[in-house]
Design an enzyme around this catalytic site. Structure first.
Site, PDB file in Angstrom:
ATOM      1  N   SER A 211      19.772 -16.339 -48.008  1.00  0.00           N
ATOM      2  CA  SER A 211      19.367 -16.632 -49.548  1.00  0.00           C
ATOM      3  C   SER A 211      20.138 -15.355 -49.906  1.00  0.00           C
ATOM      4  O   SER A 211      21.065 -14.906 -49.642  1.00  0.00           O
ATOM      5  CB  SER A 211      17.792 -16.761 -49.505  1.00  0.00           C
ATOM      6  OG  SER A 211      17.573 -17.011 -50.714  1.00  0.00           O
ATOM      7  N   ASN A 212      19.574 -15.242 -51.347  1.00  0.00           N
ATOM      8  CA  ASN A 212      20.282 -14.279 -52.131  1.00  0.00           C
ATOM      9  C   ASN A 212      19.168 -13.372 -52.913  1.00  0.00           C
ATOM     10  O   ASN A 212      17.895 -14.007 -53.033  1.00  0.00           O
ATOM     11  CB  ASN A 212      21.319 -14.552 -52.984  1.00  0.00           C
ATOM     12  CG  ASN A 212      20.819 -15.699 -54.015  1.00  0.00           C
ATOM     13  OD1 ASN A 212      19.951 -15.750 -54.663  1.00  0.00           O
ATOM     14  ND2 ASN A 212      21.284 -16.941 -53.581  1.00  0.00           N
ATOM     15  N   ARG A 213      19.564 -12.419 -53.603  1.00  0.00           N
ATOM     16  CA  ARG A 213      18.281 -11.873 -54.456  1.00  0.00           C
ATOM     17  C   ARG A 213      17.895 -12.387 -55.768  1.00  0.00           C
ATOM     18  O   ARG A 213      17.417 -11.507 -56.680  1.00  0.00           O
ATOM     19  CB  ARG A 213      18.835 -10.121 -54.521  1.00  0.00           C
ATOM     20  CG  ARG A 213      19.041  -9.396 -53.205  1.00  0.00           C
ATOM     21  CD  ARG A 213      19.344  -8.068 -53.594  1.00  0.00           C
ATOM     22  NE  ARG A 213      19.683  -7.490 -52.285  1.00  0.00           N
ATOM     23  CZ  ARG A 213      18.944  -6.992 -51.312  1.00  0.00           C
ATOM     24  NH1 ARG A 213      17.741  -7.117 -51.358  1.00  0.00           N
ATOM     25  NH2 ARG A 213      19.724  -6.347 -50.433  1.00  0.00           N
ATOM     26  N   SER A 214      18.490 -13.484 -56.130  1.00  0.00           N
ATOM     27  CA  SER A 214      17.959 -13.874 -57.598  1.00  0.00           C
ATOM     28  C   SER A 214      16.598 -14.055 -57.749  1.00  0.00           C
ATOM     29  O   SER A 214      15.836 -14.460 -56.833  1.00  0.00           O
ATOM     30  CB  SER A 214      18.642 -15.121 -57.751  1.00  0.00           C
ATOM     31  OG  SER A 214      18.119 -15.909 -59.012  1.00  0.00           O
ATOM     32  N   ALA A 281      21.111 -19.101 -58.623  1.00  0.00           N
ATOM     33  CA  ALA A 281      22.191 -18.576 -57.925  1.00  0.00           C
ATOM     34  C   ALA A 281      22.275 -19.320 -56.548  1.00  0.00           C
ATOM     35  O   ALA A 281      21.221 -19.393 -55.740  1.00  0.00           O
ATOM     36  CB  ALA A 281      21.874 -16.979 -57.376  1.00  0.00           C
TER      37      ALA A 281
END
Ligand code: CTP
Length: 411
Positions: A211-214, A281
């Site tokens: 995943s990502n830090r959005s 994101a």
């Protein structure tokens, strides 16, 4: 904030109707002009004299005044009001509102009202949790009604749980807060907006993911701002920061998991929408295969093969109608302007919002953002560093302009 505001209070047949007396008093003492509409059954729970005396206006129940035959025009009432608050709202009234049934003055006025509508449900916990009620409340939220969720506690039935109408002071505060925003307007009344927000979650196996830090903050700030301009807003939400204040009142949320799931849900919602904002994101790559079980540790290293995901913005761009406005974001670290312009062209966006990671206070997780907004006609607007809510205001302003331009063109 309530001084001079014209507020319609709808009272339905619930034991919580006695609380509407306190609500009316509170609104009147805050300077609002109040008119009350009650259902026939509501009169069994609170006297017409109480409601009329506290609101300083005759109580409205029938389509005609039975004494002089004068028509109580629901159309006029709907136009008169700056806000309509139905408190308490029974499961029955909520169901009728959701279905567009108009068999009393309170409901015909709901269908005629052009103002924001607030609903404060009151019922037993099992009625509140019933699938039918959940569905009806969901429908109302999708229709743009502001839900004032019931509180938990002891219920008139003797059971404990969620269903007790929120306290009148809290309801009055919520209405007041709504009017507190300097940006309330109706420029987007009747418009449908879809916003993607947060990060996608791409599964690797039964327990792991990429995943990502959005944080979802920008998407939710936009949802709030679009909502305040009268739009009906749907957020297709991936993973967001758990500290995010959460659900925006009056906004419908659809949960999405991985990029493909978000793509399907966004494409479906986009068909009927006027504005589509891509603030999520979205992972560019996802594991080629997902293991149903937890992958065991093997050897010194491992490789996960990834395949490209569907580009949601580009897919919407490929099928969008000229009257629809598609907004994208670009988060860049270098060659910012050229990359943003290229993305706008490739994805057939009507506007791209660039934030550069080189700017302090911009991008993932921050409460602030510094953006430049580009349009295909060569317009470029550089904004100062400001809160994500104020950035959302700038974006909404641009969208309103684009919609007006599209409307003029289609005439
Ligand atoms: N976007 C999308 N679907 C994807 C990837 C991106 O809808 N699969 C959207 C984003 O929500 C954003 C815009 O496209 O509004 C630009 O996203 P970005 O990640 O910057 O663009 P990419 O095309 O993925 O380019 P790159 O990662 O190479 O910079």
């Amino acid at each position: 904030m309530l001084k001079g505001k014209k507020i319609l209070v709808g009272v339905t047949g619930s034991i919580a109707a006695y609380k509407s007396a306190v609500l009316i008093r509170r609104l009147v003492s805050a300077g609002a002009e109040v008119k009350v509409i009650a259902t026939e059954l509501a009169k069994q729970f609170i006297t017409p004299l109480t409601l009329a005396t506290l609101s300083k206006n005759p109580l409205l129940v029938d389509f005609f005044n039975p004494e002089n035959g004068e028509w109580n025009s629901h159309v006029k009432l709907g136009l008169w009001a700056d806000a309509y608050v139905i408190a308490p709202a029974t499961a029955n009234t909520i169901a009728k509102m959701a279905g567009g049934i108009a068999d009393n003055l309170l409901l015909t006025t709901y269908l005629s009202a052009r103002c924001p509508v607030f609903v404060a449900p009151a019922m037993d916990l099992d009625m509140y949790n019933h699938a039918a009620t959940r569905r009806n409340i969901g429908r109302l939220v999708q229709d743009g009604v502001h839900l004032i969720e019931p509180a938990s506690g002891e219920l008139a039935s003797g059971l404990e749980g969620k269903g007790r109408m929120e306290e009148p002071e809290v309801i009055a505060d919520r209405i007041s807060q709504f009017f507190a925003s300097p940006f309330v307007g109706d420029a987007l009344w009747g418009k449908k907006v879809v916003i993607t927000a947060g990060g996608t979650v791409e599964p690797i196996d039964a327990v792991r993911f990429i995943s990502n830090r959005s944080s979802g903050k920008m998407g939710y700030a936009l949802a709030d701002r679009f909502r305040r301009h009268g739009a009906t807003v749907t957020v297709v939400r991936g993973s967001v920061d758990p500290r995010l204040p959460g659900t925006v009142e009056g906004v419908c949320e659809i949960e999405a998991g991985d990029a493909e799931d978000m793509a399907r849900k966004t494409m479906a919602a986009a068909v009927e929408s006027d504005v589509i904002v891509m603030a999520a994101a979205v992972a560019d790559y996802t594991p080629e295969s997902v293991s149903d079980v937890k992958i065991k540790k093997q050897g010194d290293d491992m490789t996960i093969r990834l395949k490209q995901t569907r580009d949601i913005a580009a897919s919407v761009g490929a099928v969008k109608r000229p009257s629809q406005v598609l907004v994208g974001f670009a988060l860049e670290t270098d060659n910012e302007e050229a990359n943003a312009l290229d993305k706008m062209k490739r994805k057939r966006l009507d506007m791209i919002v660039l934030n550069s990671l080189r700017d302090k206070g911009a991008g993932f997780g921050c409460d602030t953002n510094k953006v430049t907004i580009y349009r295909p006609d060569g317009t470029r607007r550089e904004c100062d560093l400001k809160s994500k809510s104020l950035v959302a205001d700038d974006i909404v302003k641009e969208v309103i302009e684009l919609l007006e331009r599209a409307e003029r063109k289609s005439k």
